[in-house]
Write an enzyme that holds these catalytic residues in place. Structure first.
Site, PDB file in Angstrom:
ATOM      1  N   ASP A 136       0.844  -1.187   0.000  1.00 16.82           N
ATOM      2  CA  ASP A 136       0.000   0.000   0.000  1.00 16.82           C
ATOM      3  C   ASP A 136       0.886   1.246   0.000  1.00 16.82           C
ATOM      4  OD1 ASP A 136      -2.308   1.817   0.754  1.00 16.82           O
ATOM      5  OD2 ASP A 136      -3.304  -0.112   0.982  1.00 16.82           O
ATOM      6  N   HIS A 209      -3.720   5.953   3.541  1.00 21.95           N
ATOM      7  CA  HIS A 209      -4.400   4.746   3.061  1.00 21.95           C
ATOM      8  C   HIS A 209      -3.741   3.479   3.592  1.00 21.95           C
ATOM      9  CE1 HIS A 209      -5.850   1.793   0.048  1.00 21.95           C
ATOM     10  NE2 HIS A 209      -6.872   2.622  -0.122  1.00 21.95           N
ATOM     11  N   SER A 539     -11.093  -0.944  -0.653  1.00 22.42           N
ATOM     12  CA  SER A 539      -9.799  -0.894   0.023  1.00 22.42           C
ATOM     13  C   SER A 539      -9.940  -1.205   1.506  1.00 22.42           C
ATOM     14  CB  SER A 539      -9.165   0.498  -0.114  1.00 22.42           C
ATOM     15  OG  SER A 539      -8.524   0.656  -1.342  1.00 22.42           O
TER      16      SER A 539
END
Length: 763
Positions: A136, A209, A539
């Site tokens: 990520d 994220h 996600s």
């Protein structure tokens, strides 16, 4: 006249100069490991010589050499060099790089695994023996979610490392965060040198994220977590006792396949038992899909790979990551919401959502205006930057339509133009799905129906007014879950006979750890800093399943990745507790297996599924044979020419031992006038992982004219590990092209119910 030798030198120099100036791109070169000539001492030397052989003057530069998830390398090549490389002996394939994008706590309680999950897994070994690798945007190691209190020493077999870099020391890792690496060569080769004022050349997460996804999968329990008081409580990952290793492969400019493969290569070699990838680049043939190729090698080495399905819903056939050796995860909602009320001057009250936590609007109503009427732009309704006329919106609440730009950016545009507040209205593309945001001004997001009613009032009343009231956190919201409108849907366009997504998990309004580098909206203008953030996307659902897979692998270390996925799928639910079917947020209507796969994950049942559908490397190779892959295509996926297709064997996609059924009928006439019946037969094998039992089969089908015949109808198991096979024949008369139907096949012995979804498509 120039001497011949001088002329040749001049021509060579010209060729070198031309090659140097010709546009270069990154290519992934797949090599046949066994084809290395004896003259080379190792594969790296062979790869380097192969690259030099096609590059005049050595202008082509190698980025990475791969040895675990594929054999080969990535390099910057011209189109001619790539073509020349593809024709060399020992080269299986030369694929251009793909750019992937990110697919952007009450969750444990909602899933029935409050606490550390050990109560559900009394037979488990030490959960800390499992490392979840997250590919990520990196990690914010200072977050309390990476506290290693109570964890034992890092297993001796772990080979990972903590790479130092910008604002990141090798000492940042601990017994929870056991590894942190970064891979940026592909990114910088494609996009140029990174702006180090905006992003860190290190594992540090500048985006948020990666911190959010890794803490969702395996974050430690953190009490008193919230976002501005919203969703307050204890935040914990799905597998809070598991270890985390992060591989930063995503940057401001995207996630590049050469970097992703390097990250996967390292993660498998390091010893990760589960890989979690919340990214995607659309669906493509498996032999050209870098994530699919890396995942195949991971599967061979007993590593489960979980990927997000994508956020391109609610349109059909919008999936990413559809290879059958990948666990593909869609998104659903929780039973938690963050209501906000839009109160109009005519007395009408409409419910929306918001995470705004700043100064409230005045108690007296304010003027309200539709953005389309406050702009000279044809797209003024979308509140894009620079499109609003300040004189028309100053001091007013502005109604903006959702779409094109980020939801939170629209609020910034309204605030920047002098607006006092915003109502964000869904359009038909989003239906009634509500996704909460930490807006920079008083704002509420509303569904399409509510938005239409509000806009109707605004444009019809001569002096429209309104106010917005943010009401905090609401629990026990029903119905829940519903399939998120943004969650990508089937059918699977690469292989229609494989039903995807596999499963859905919570992915809407998820609270998890956040970076200290960016505000909760991610906008540069957002100077707020938070320890936890609430965001949505597949996600977010993907790491839920990754963490649950880690729990299952801890409880059942003997299970293969396919067995773990099977347990999650066959125990999933597709109906609410009262028996009514799951709903789709986009339409409010009944959802289908093309939306949710096997259903919503149910970990309390998955730990003890009774039976599983198992798969191994040879099964997947036979699947590729059924797709009529060439030997080179199979070798590119499986990294070896040792696998092949027997000429005297008949291969069928329907024989892949998958826990779901997707029946693709070919119709000769698009109007359905061909009345001849067609039968498609699938074969499956069940493995007993429970006690002795006799299972009986039941089937349900929604489409009239379709019959399902299972043989045998009973399977008796006496011991753990025992295998029993059955066949299913699906018979139907021709239907118009595009027709779909659904059903369910369940094996039950009174204690266990082993369920498989069925999808029919006429193409």
């Amino acid at each position: 006249m120039l001497p011949l030798r001088v002329l040749l030198v001049a021509l060579a120099a010209a060729a070198t100069a031309a090659a140097a100036t010709e546009q270069r791109a990154t290519y992934i070169v797949h090599m046949a490991k066994s084809a290395m000539p004896a003259e080379y001492a190792d594969h790296g030397e062979w790869y380097g010589a192969s690259l030099r052989s096609v590059s005049a003057g050595g202008a082509a530069k190698m980025l990475y050499s791969y040895d675990t998830v594929l054999h080969g390398f990535s390099a910057r090549l011209t189109a001619q060099e790539a073509s020349d490389m593809a024709s060399r002996d020992g080269v299986l394939a030369v694929n251009p790089e793909t750019r992937y994008e990110l697919h952007t706590t009450r969750t444990p309680e909602f899933l029935g695994i409050a606490g550390d999950g050990q109560g559900l897994f009394p037979q488990s070994r030490t959960a800390g023996d499992i490392v979840v690798g997250v590919l990520d945007t990196g990690v914010w190691p200072e977050s309390k979610s990476y506290d290693d209190t109570g964890l034992g020493e890092v297993p001796s077999w772990w080979k990972g490392q903590c790479m130092a870099g910008t604002a990141f020391n090798s000492s940042a890792c601990n017994r929870k965060l056991v590894g942190a690496r970064f891979f940026n060569k592909g990114y910088e080769a494609a996009m140029g040198p990174m702006d180090t004022d905006r992003e860190s050349r290190s594992p540090r997460d500048d985006d948020g994220h990666g911190t959010h996804t890794s803490s969702t999968a395996a974050g430690a329990a953190v009490s008193d977590a919230s976002l501005f008081g919203f969703a307050s409580g204890t935040a914990r990952g799905m597998a809070p006792k598991a270890r985390v290793a992060v591989y930063k492969v995503c940057w401001l400019g995207g996630c590049f396949s050469s970097d992703i493969l390097a990250g996967m290569d390292a993660a498998v070699a390091d010893g990760c038992g589960v890989l979690s990838l919340s990214l995607g680049g659309g669906a493509s043939d498996y032999s050209r899909d870098s994530v699919a190729i890396g995942a195949f090698a991971a599967m061979e080495q007993n590593v489960l790979v979980s990927c997000s399905a994508g956020n391109a819903g609610p349109g059909s056939s919008t999936l990413s990551n559809v290879a059958p050796w990948i666990t593909t995860v869609g998104a659903g909602t929780l039973d938690r919401d963050f209501p906000a009320y839009v109160v109009l001057g005519n007395g009408k009250n409409y419910t929306g959502v918001s995470l705004y936590a700043g100064k409230a609007l005045p108690s007296t109503p304010l003027p309200i205006i539709y953005a389309a009427n406050a702009s000279n732009s044809s797209a003024g309704n979308l509140c894009m930057p620079g499109t609003l006329t300040p004189g028309k919106v100053a001091g007013k609440i502005v109604v903006c339509d959702r779409g094109v730009s980020a939801r939170v950016q629209k609020g910034f545009v309204v605030r920047d133009a002098g607006g006092a507040g915003m109502v964000l209205s869904n359009t038909a593309a989003n239906g009634e799905e509500l996704v909460a945001d930490a807006h920079l001004l008083p704002a509420a997001g509303v569904g399409e129906r509510e938005g239409t009613a509000i806009k109707s009032y605004v444009v019809s009343d001569p002096n429209p007014t309104a106010t917005i009231v943010v009401a905090g956190t609401q629990l026990d919201v029903h119905p829940s879950p519903v399939v998120a409108a943004f969650s990508s849907r089937g059918p699977n366009m690469v292989t229609p006979e494989i039903l995807k997504p596999d499963i859905i998990a919570p992915g809407v309004n998820i609270l998890a750890a956040w970076t200290g580098k960016a505000g909760p909206t991610g906008l540069a203008a957002d100077t707020r800093r938070v320890g936890f953030n609430i965001i949505s996307g597949t996600s977010m659902s993907c790491p839920h399943v990754s963490g649950l897979a880690a729990l299952l692998r801890s409880a059942h270390p003997e299970w293969s990745p396919a067995a773990v996925r099977s347990a999650l799928m066959t125990t999933a639910y597709a109906t609410y507790s009262g028996g009514s079917p799951l709903l789709d947020a986009a339409t409010g209507a009944t959802a289908t297996p093309f939306d949710y796969g096997a259903g919503h994950v149910d970990p309390a049942r998955a730990v003890d599924p009774g039976l599983v559908y198992d798969l191994g490397t040879r099964d997947y190779v036979d699947f590729l044979c059924a797709l009529k892959y060439t030997s080179n295509m199979i070798a590119a996926v499986a990294r070896s020419r040792d696998y092949g297709c027997a000429e005297n064997k008949t291969y069928s996609v329907g024989n892949l031992n998958y826990p779901s059924f997707s029946v693709a009928y070919s119709t000769e006439n698009g109007d359905g006038s061909d009345s001849a019946a067609t039968t498609v037969t699938h074969t499956r094998t069940l493995t007993n992982v429970g006690g002795p039992g006799t299972y009986k089969v039941s089937t349900t089908v929604t489409e009239k004219g379709v019959t399902v015949d299972v043989k045998p109808t009973e399977l008796a198991f006496t011991s753990v590990g025992e295998k029993k096979s059955y066949t299913v024949s699906f018979t139907s008369k021709s239907q118009p092209s595009g027709t779909t139907g659904f059903g369910r096949l369940v094996w039950s012995d009174g204690k266990y119910s082993v369920a498989s979804p069925i999808a029919f498509t006429w193409i």
